[in-house]
Design an enzyme around this catalytic site. Structure first.
Site, PDB file in Angstrom:
ATOM      1  N   PRO A   2     -11.424  23.469 -44.305  1.00 59.24           N
ATOM      2  CA  PRO A   2     -12.071  22.322 -44.952  1.00 59.24           C
ATOM      3  C   PRO A   2     -13.034  22.740 -46.068  1.00 59.24           C
ATOM      4  CG  PRO A   2     -12.245  22.185 -42.569  1.00 59.24           C
ATOM      5  CD  PRO A   2     -11.759  23.556 -42.893  1.00 59.24           C
ATOM      6  N   LYS A  33     -12.616  22.118 -36.480  1.00 54.96           N
ATOM      7  CA  LYS A  33     -12.266  23.389 -37.123  1.00 54.96           C
ATOM      8  C   LYS A  33     -13.340  24.421 -36.791  1.00 54.96           C
ATOM      9  CE  LYS A  33      -8.728  21.925 -39.686  1.00 54.96           C
ATOM     10  NZ  LYS A  33      -7.397  22.488 -39.685  1.00 54.96           N
ATOM     11  N   ILE A  65      -6.784  20.561 -44.692  1.00 53.95           N
ATOM     12  CA  ILE A  65      -5.387  20.571 -44.296  1.00 53.95           C
ATOM     13  C   ILE A  65      -5.260  19.883 -42.939  1.00 53.95           C
ATOM     14  CG2 ILE A  65      -3.423  22.026 -43.652  1.00 53.95           C
ATOM     15  CD1 ILE A  65      -4.663  24.215 -45.468  1.00 53.95           C
TER      16      ILE A  65
END
Length: 118
Positions: A2, A33, A65
């Site tokens: 990110p 994440k 993503i």
């Protein structure tokens, strides 16, 4: 991986100490994440207009993503980012806007290649 970019018209001295690291940890939690994968930039003291007003404001840009690609995902992320930003910046939700951008692995370069091949 990110990328989180906070832009605000607030001067640097009005930002809480450690905001960049706090935003990194919060984004990692919200986006599920690892912290070591999150990239954060904070820009303060910018000339900004939000909703036709120059009153203090902020814009958060979140690119990643696989975790910002649907309305359902972004609705949940938005609520949690707004909670963090209103508490940390002392701004009302009306003075903050968030933009989400889904990324593909081939759009991020790292270690002389792109994420597709890592």
């Amino acid at each position: 991986m990110p990328f989180v970019e906070l832009e605000t018209s607030l001067p640097a001295e009005r930002l809480p100490p450690g905001l960049t690291l706090s935003l990194c940890a919060t984004a990692a939690d919200i986006l599920d994440k690892p912290v070591k994968r999150v990239n954060v930039t904070v820009r303060s003291g910018l000339a900004m207009v939000l909703s036709g007003s120059t009153e203090p404001c902020a814009q958060l840009i979140v690119s990643s993503i696989g975790v910002v690609g649907t309305a359902e995902q972004n609705k949940e992320h938005s609520a949690r980012f707004f909670d963090f930003l209103t508490a940390q910046l002392g701004l009302s939700p009306e003075r903050i806007v968030i933009r989400f951008f889904p990324l593909e692995p081939w759009q991020i370069g790292k270690n002389k290649t792109v994420m597709t091949f890592l």
